[in-house]
Design an enzyme around this catalytic site. Structure first.
Site, PDB file in Angstrom:
ATOM      1  N   CYS A  79     -22.789  14.845 -27.573  1.00  0.00           N
ATOM      2  CA  CYS A  79     -24.041  15.392 -27.041  1.00  0.00           C
ATOM      3  C   CYS A  79     -24.657  16.394 -28.029  1.00  0.00           C
ATOM      4  O   CYS A  79     -25.163  16.003 -29.062  1.00  0.00           O
ATOM      5  CB  CYS A  79     -23.814  16.002 -25.650  1.00  0.00           C
ATOM      6  N   HIS A 167     -21.255  11.720 -22.572  1.00  0.00           N
ATOM      7  CA  HIS A 167     -20.024  12.504 -22.407  1.00  0.00           C
ATOM      8  C   HIS A 167     -18.839  11.596 -22.071  1.00  0.00           C
ATOM      9  O   HIS A 167     -18.724  11.110 -20.948  1.00  0.00           O
ATOM     10  CB  HIS A 167     -20.206  13.544 -21.301  1.00  0.00           C
ATOM     11  N   GLU A 169     -15.791  12.496 -21.742  1.00  0.00           N
ATOM     12  CA  GLU A 169     -14.755  13.247 -21.024  1.00  0.00           C
ATOM     13  C   GLU A 169     -14.892  13.184 -19.521  1.00  0.00           C
ATOM     14  O   GLU A 169     -13.934  13.480 -18.785  1.00  0.00           O
ATOM     15  CB  GLU A 169     -14.738  14.717 -21.497  1.00  0.00           C
TER      16      GLU A 169
END
Length: 509
Positions: A79, A167, A169
């Protein structure tokens, strides 16, 4: 450590989640603020640049010397990290003209790209950014796109440097775990050897060498962190570890006796100290949460110091500090504002003159539990909810009295035992009860009452950094409320807290 990944933090709330995901692949990693990057030596296998609440277009946006880092090891920008790569190395980043937040499908993926190995076109990602990359540096190419974000992922042609504007994660990115494994193992060459068993073996060996025949004193709380720390140190030095468990009068109902009993089977050398009256005296008349925390902390240190001095020649103080404690004490933009006094990091008075040993300082909470399980510690200890260091002292809003503690202990007992009896306890990250400085009118029998209000709080979370309120069944809440009001004298109203963190915190004070 033989190998590690460095995560450079630009202030994102998700930075710790990246670290946890890396560790789920049995790869050790460290988080460092962008303005305190460590030396990139031979143990560093790769670097991840985190997201950020900032924009690269801001005048004071956090920056690093990317050319220096790129020349060292493989790098993945996430990002903000990706936008920083593009903006700093000859590309362009502008405010997005379309909404780039939420679920997004990758409609194009470059064939045979190492970062996207075993990830198919049509996979779901999660976007969360107000800026977008409009031009890449001349020596970079697009490797994945969505319908609205052409440069969803890119790679530099001559080095192992990647940027992704989504993202990996978060669980909403369905192949995020695979992408991270591709980077960690396929690109960086990590061996995935950092396991709970290896952590125990390495930590015990290091502490045997570090502590030798020295005596170590540890303040047990009954919680997961201090218990696992105690077992690790006990494995290293045996009877030279002296554990002290202080009853500050702010524990849960029967907790002092139950915790002492639970430690008997572990072979730990534990002394229980009843210091209720001393804590109540120190807290008398205090209503400010920070003053209460400081009074509790100061009194604990006095009691603990008195007990420690009864042990001859103690050289070390052991603490159950874990990795989030360390991270929260360092801000990416210098010293952070005081949110609350921390019970582990800092605060040790100079007069104690003890060296510090912190065997868990590299671990997140779930890692601590895994290490405890590797040492075959009882589930009853490892599955316990986190409990604040100041105990019920910060769950009684306003001043503290023995009678208020009695009321809240009874309320808390019905709530926590109710969660266990209903099979809900293990699905909740943390639960507790708050005694409010509010009196409300009620009716009991034919009489009007004017008694206390209590709030029940239960949250779901992974590591406590963010949390959502637990959606407990209405029937359960009704049953617990009924039991509390019928059995706890002084309470006539029960409310349930449905606030998430952020913006609220888990505790009320």
């Amino acid at each position: 450590m033989d190998e590690k990944i460095i995560i450079i933090d630009f202030g994102s709330q998700l930075t710790q989640l990246i670290a946890r995901r890396v560790r789920e692949h049995n790869v050790y990693c460290e988080i460092h603020p962008f303005n305190h990057i460590p030396e990139i030596d031979d143990t560093v296998k790769g670097i991840i640049l985190s997201g950020s609440p900032c924009s690269v277009r801001e005048v004071d946006a956090p920056m690093v010397d990317l050319k220096h880092l790129i020349s060292k090891v493989p790098l993945l920008g996430v990002c903000y990290g990706a936008q920083l790569l593009a903006d700093s190395l000859g590309g362009n980043v502008e405010a997005s003209t379309t909404r780039e937040y939420g679920r997004a499908i990758l409609g194009k993926i470059e064939d045979n790209n190492s970062l996207f190995a075993n990830i198919a076109v049509g996979t779901q990602t999660w976007m969360s950014h107000g800026d977008t990359i409009t031009n890449l540096p001349s020596n970079a190419r697009v490797i994945a796109s969505t319908d609205s974000v052409e440069m969803a992922a890119f790679q530099f042609n001559d080095v192992e440097v990647y940027g992704i504007q989504f993202h990996p994660e978060v669980t909403h990115t369905t192949d995020g775990k695979t992408l991270l494994k591709n980077f960690l193992v396929g690109i960086c060459g990590c061996a995935q050897s950092w396991t709970s068993d290896s952590f125990v073996e390495t930590s015990v060996a290091e502490m045997k060498e570090q502590l030798g025949d020295d005596k170590v004193v540890l303040g047990l709380s009954g919680g997961v962190d201090s218990s696992v720390a105690a077992m690790l140190i006990h494995k290293a030095i045996g009877k030279n570890l002296y554990c002290i468990f202080v009853d500050n009068g702010l524990l849960r109902k029967n907790e002092f006796e139950e915790v002492l009993e639970s430690y008997k089977g572990l072979g730990l050398n534990v002394k229980g100290v009843n210091a209720k009256d001393k804590f109540y005296e120190a807290l008398k008349g205090l209503t400010d949460p920070e003053l209460k925390r400081k009074a509790i902390g100061k009194t604990f240190i006095e009691v603990f110091d008195d007990e420690a001095h009864q042990i001859q020649d103690v050289k070390w103080l052991a603490q159950g500090t874990i990795y989030p404690d360390i991270i929260e004490s360092v801000s990416v933009k210098g010293p952070s504002a005081t949110i609350k006094s921390h019970h582990n990091v800092g605060g040790l008075p100079d007069y104690m003159k003890l060296k510090i040993v912190e065997p868990l300082k590299l671990l997140f909470k779930d890692g601590v539990r895994e290490v405890g399980a590797a040492m075959e510690m009882p589930t009853a200890i490892l599955s316990r909810h986190p409990f604040p260091g100041p105990g019920l002292g910060i769950r009684i809003l306003g001043d503290i009295t023995a009678e208020k503690v009695r009321i809240l202990q009874e309320v808390d007992y019905f709530f926590i035992q109710g969660l266990k009896d209903a099979g809900l306890y293990d699905g909740v990250w943390q639960a507790g009860s708050m005694l409010l400085p509010v009196q409300s009118v009620g009716v009991m029998g034919d009489e009007r009452t004017y008694e206390s209000v209590v709030a029940l709080r239960a949250v779901t979370s992974v590591d406590g950094m963010t949390a959502d309120w637990a959606h407990l069944p209405y029937e359960f809440l009704a049953d617990v409320s009924n039991k509390i009001i019928n059995n706890v004298k002084g309470v006539n109203r029960v409310v349930y807290d449905i606030s998430s963190k952020p913006p609220a915190t888990i505790e009320w004070e």
